[in-house]
Design an enzyme around this catalytic site. Sequence first.
Site, PDB file in Angstrom:
ATOM      1  N   GLU A   1      -7.278   8.368   6.827  1.00  7.81           N
ATOM      2  CA  GLU A   1      -7.525   9.024   8.107  1.00  7.81           C
ATOM      3  C   GLU A   1      -8.019  10.464   7.974  1.00  7.81           C
ATOM      4  OE1 GLU A   1      -4.143   8.686  10.717  1.00  7.81           O
ATOM      5  OE2 GLU A   1      -4.226   6.515  10.724  1.00  7.81           O
TER       6      GLU A   1
ATOM      7  N   HIS B   1      -2.957  10.894   1.178  1.00 11.37           N
ATOM      8  CA  HIS B   1      -2.355  10.679   2.495  1.00 11.37           C
ATOM      9  C   HIS B   1      -1.739  12.012   2.922  1.00 11.37           C
ATOM     10  CE1 HIS B   1      -0.839   7.281   5.285  1.00 11.37           C
ATOM     11  NE2 HIS B   1      -0.497   8.417   5.866  1.00 11.37           N
TER      12      HIS B   1
ATOM     13  N   TYR C   1      -3.450   1.372  16.106  1.00 11.91           N
ATOM     14  CA  TYR C   1      -2.169   1.376  16.825  1.00 11.91           C
ATOM     15  C   TYR C   1      -2.310   1.089  18.314  1.00 11.91           C
ATOM     16  CZ  TYR C   1      -0.055   3.100  12.578  1.00 11.91           C
ATOM     17  OH  TYR C   1       0.387   3.191  11.291  1.00 11.91           O
TER      18      TYR C   1
ATOM     19  N   ASN D   1      -6.932   1.617  10.309  1.00 11.25           N
ATOM     20  CA  ASN D   1      -5.585   1.775  10.874  1.00 11.25           C
ATOM     21  C   ASN D   1      -5.713   1.672  12.380  1.00 11.25           C
ATOM     22  OD1 ASN D   1      -4.776   2.336   8.292  1.00 11.25           O
ATOM     23  ND2 ASN D   1      -4.301   4.493   8.660  1.00 11.25           N
TER      24      ASN D   1
ATOM     25  N   ARG E   1       0.855  -1.190   0.000  1.00 10.01           N
ATOM     26  CA  ARG E   1       0.000   0.000   0.000  1.00 10.01           C
ATOM     27  C   ARG E   1       0.891   1.241   0.000  1.00 10.01           C
ATOM     28  NH1 ARG E   1      -2.419   2.987   4.989  1.00 10.01           N
ATOM     29  NH2 ARG E   1      -3.734   4.499   3.914  1.00 10.01           N
TER      30      ARG E   1
ATOM     31  N   GLU F   1      -3.116  -0.226   8.267  1.00  9.48           N
ATOM     32  CA  GLU F   1      -1.892   0.124   9.007  1.00  9.48           C
ATOM     33  C   GLU F   1      -1.966  -0.478  10.395  1.00  9.48           C
ATOM     34  OE1 GLU F   1      -0.920   4.306   9.379  1.00  9.48           O
ATOM     35  OE2 GLU F   1      -1.492   4.686   7.303  1.00  9.48           O
TER      36      GLU F   1
END
Length: 471
Positions: free
Chosen positions: A168, A123, A302, A300, A79, A370
């Site tokens: 995002e 992005h 984290y 995504n 990606r 991600e």
Amino acid sequence: MTADLPDLPADFLFGTATASYQIEGAVKEDGRGPSIWDTYCRIPGRVARGETGDVACDHYHRYREDVALLRELGVDAYRFSVAWPRVVPGGDGPVNPEGLAFYDRLVDALLEAGIEPVVTLYHWDLPQALEDRGGWRVRPTAEHFAAYTRATADRLGDRVRRWITLNEPFCSSFVGHAVGRHAPGTREGTPALATAHHLLLAHGLAVRELRASAQAHGRPVEVGITLNLDRLVPASDSPADHAAVDRAETLHNRVWLDPLFNARYPVNEAETWGRLADGSYRVEGDLETISQPLDFLGVNFYRPVMLRDAPHQEADPALRTATDIGVEEVRFAEARHTTMDWPVVPSSFTDLLVDLHRRYPGLPPIYITENGSAEDDRVEADGRVHDSDRIDYIRDHLDAVAAAIRAGVDVRGHFVWSLMDNFEWAYGYERRFGLIRVDYDTLERVPKDSYHWFRDLIARHKARHGVTTVP
Ligand code: GBH
């Protein structure tokens, strides 16, 4: 020996991810126009040590070497993002053939290596020329994004099947315009709400262009959007902390998920969301455009975020309508924290996915676009980086995905952030997320232990399921 392999479906897609401004460098080459990040990096005090993406990983010149590393890694997919200011340097107007030619070469190199290109169209590198005309605060930017999307899809769509419109949008809108920690770095209230709507509109218009372009190519296409969904947990059982989490849910997750998948804005916090919901920026039909069916949702992930109820931080009521929702972050006392100071709690990833599945029954398949960790990587005397914390992080989060799949969530793939160390936005180059170390003096790439581990994991997963890969 498959005991330590995550229990993932045979055709689960393994990948890695990057973004244009974070890796490419070559910001003035082949007709690229300036982006808002080129500008933002030059405002004193905004990016650590005054660092910029001018050179970054020099991927623009070294992409062949990077594709060779991807091939060796054995991933199914890669990606990356296309830089709008390379393709349309002025934001709207003429297309720059040299800009498109770079991505053309990259796509060909990937396909030659047996790797599927997955393209993100935005992005965060908005052409500065559009920012000068109002950026995401104004509606025409969404239309310019659609035109840029069409030009890119017309050029690459004979080979690229999977497209991600935005990465995002929360960051592009609220972090960029209310928190002020990302470009353009303003601190606004109401205009930040407008940027959220215009980003969603840009997404919807781009979906239409991607489908039309695919039809013209006579090719199948899969279109999605990537959201950073937060797993939010209350610090206590008190109703006030639960209400705090509910407000944050609206700001971080529902303001995107509800219009995309339920064709409406959330209204549970009138003070904040009234203006998005009441239609101040909306034109008849916008929500239909925004809520067109998608082929997948990119997530995504984290870390989880623990919150408690707190007084508003902003004196300015306009800013209070943007991100100041009266919450305060609480530390996960028990968890290991990465160098981003983010807590590592893999079970929260399963919880997020299961909850998402339960709350949005009509959701399309999910790709984790991600997931990864920044660690305190050191080159040891043997010349290697023994990043066992990163290995643990990725392994435990793949297990968390496997658990979500067993619980009924349709997750089809996972992209490690990131293929290589890169420009970590406001943190500059000090935070390293890569499977590959980049020496920023020599630009040499050194695969870390996590790279070798991940290559083995993919190979063993495929061997276990009898999946043959073309060498
Ligand atoms: C992703 O964002 C990005 O897509 C990627 O480019 C980046 O390199 C990677 O993660 C690692 O950071 O300023 O207090 O409002 C991650 C999710 C959510 C992290 C918003 C920064 C801003 C917090 N981001 N957050 S604040």
